[in-house]
Design an enzyme around this catalytic site. Structure first.
Site, mmCIF file in Angstrom:
data_model
loop_
_atom_site.group_PDB
_atom_site.id
_atom_site.type_symbol
_atom_site.label_atom_id
_atom_site.label_comp_id
_atom_site.label_asym_id
_atom_site.label_seq_id
_atom_site.Cartn_x
_atom_site.Cartn_y
_atom_site.Cartn_z
ATOM 1 N N SER A 84 40.786 70.278 76.315
ATOM 2 C CA SER A 84 40.401 70.078 77.707
ATOM 3 C C SER A 84 39.099 69.289 77.797
ATOM 4 C CB SER A 84 40.296 71.425 78.420
ATOM 5 O OG SER A 84 40.116 71.263 79.797
ATOM 6 N N ASP A 241 38.916 65.121 83.966
ATOM 7 C CA ASP A 241 38.431 65.481 82.640
ATOM 8 C C ASP A 241 39.391 64.925 81.581
ATOM 9 O OD1 ASP A 241 40.582 67.247 82.985
ATOM 10 O OD2 ASP A 241 39.572 68.885 81.934
ATOM 11 N N ASP A 245 43.444 67.662 83.896
ATOM 12 C CA ASP A 245 43.843 68.785 84.751
ATOM 13 C C ASP A 245 42.653 69.301 85.563
ATOM 14 O OD1 ASP A 245 42.345 70.114 82.853
ATOM 15 O OD2 ASP A 245 43.827 71.685 82.472
ATOM 16 N N ARG A 246 41.543 68.563 85.536
ATOM 17 C CA ARG A 246 40.353 68.937 86.287
ATOM 18 C C ARG A 246 39.861 67.702 87.039
ATOM 19 N NH1 ARG A 246 35.689 72.956 84.491
ATOM 20 N NH2 ARG A 246 37.580 74.001 83.795
#
Length: 320
Positions: A84, A241, A245-246
């Site tokens: 991530s 990100d 997913d951000r």
């Protein structure tokens, strides 16, 4: 880890998992001889050796594509290999259940126990050529992305093309991650003008050369994007990100740049959905979020539910 997950799925689904399969995606993380792709190949070998089909992608995937594909292809589970927004040296697994949500108890504890019980390799995986898992993989790259774009567009698109075409310019940064191609393709489905891009951060780069900590919420992470926006006279900045997913955004006002907090972005998104949808609706937010969501729900006549922190708890929330 892959063996433990595989064993647990066999326990839970039996022969059905050999029919439905699993989705496995990976991002661009790499350090020396290790990479998300190398972990993907090992994972695919483990599942395929047990006769479980692997639905996968021929290149980097953005994290939301994996849980989406679980539902789209009726798979039993999904794995996204990514760290991530963690530092460059990290990598990891995100595990999703058949409901397309990250695992919660008791699955997490049971999988951990299965991992510990299956530490010894089941076979000599190194003897299996790297080409074999790719040849056996069910390649859903094009179909999954197309399904994702179509679903998202149908769910959210409201305005006529000529209205969206008048939207102001936006500077976008992928933060050296995988979002560059996918974000721009998605925006094109909404007939929005092409975003300006931070070229130095557009392509996937596992070394993250221009950011010390590749989390768009970290102080200073948007520095280059804001500078590029200033140079081109652009008032808005969007960022995703590394595994996309951000999301975060910023707006330049009279007093300079305002980087929106998660609560503020959530309130904007929540208000939009509440005022552009009808029928049975519910706002779901975590206990660490602003109480603004509760007040907004009261004012708009929309039910509001709170969960523990994380999308896994929101996705697993059930109510009558």
């Amino acid at each position: 880890t892959a063996q433990g997950i595989c064993e647990y799925l066999l326990q839970q689904f039996g022969e059905d998992v050999k029919k439905r399969g699993v989705v496995v995606g990976y991002d661009h993380r790499a350090l020396g001889d290790l990479s998300s792709k190398s972990f993907f190949l090992i994972t695919a070998k483990v599942f395929q050796q047990k006769g479980i089909p692997v639905y996968g992608f021929n290149s980097f995937a953005f994290t939301p594509l994996v849980p989406f594909s679980i539902s789209a292809y009726n798979c039993c589970a999904g794995i996204m290999i990514t760290a991530s927004h963690n530092p460059a040296a990290d990598d990891g697994y995100k595990i999703y259940w058949e409901n397309a949500c990250q695992i919660i108890s008791p699955h997490d504890k049971n999988i951990s126990a299965c991992i510990q019980a299956n530490l010894a390799p089941w076979t000599d995986y190194a003897a299996i050529p790297a080409e074999e898992p790719l040849a056996k993989m069910i390649d859903i790259t094009e179909s999954a992305v197309a399904k994702y774009m179509a679903y998202t567009t149908a769910l959210l698109h409201r305005n006529a093309p000529e209205t969206n075409a008048r939207c102001p310019a936006v500077m976008y940064t992928a933060m050296h991650g995988v979002g560059g191609v996918f974000v721009r393709e998605l925006l094109s489905h909404f007939h929005l003008p092409p975003v300006r891009v931070v070229q130095a951060q557009l392509l996937p780069d596992p070394t993250f050369p221009t950011v010390a900590f590749p989390n768009p919420e970290e102080k200073g992470a948007l520095k280059l994007a804001l500078e590029e926006a200033d140079k081109e006279g652009v008032k808005y900045v969007f960022a995703t990100d590394p595994d996309a997913d951000r999301f975060i955004c910023a707006e330049r006002g009279e007093k300079g740049w305002h980087v929106f907090k998660g609560d503020e972005i959530g309130a904007i998104f929540g208000y939009y959905m509440c005022t552009h949808t009808s029928g049975k609706r519910c706002l779901v937010n975590s206990v660490v979020s602003s109480r603004w969501f509760v007040r907004m729900g009261e004012q708009l006549g929309v039910r509001c539910e709170q969960t523990l922190t994380g999308f896994k708890w929101m996705g697993n929330k059930q109510w009558e």
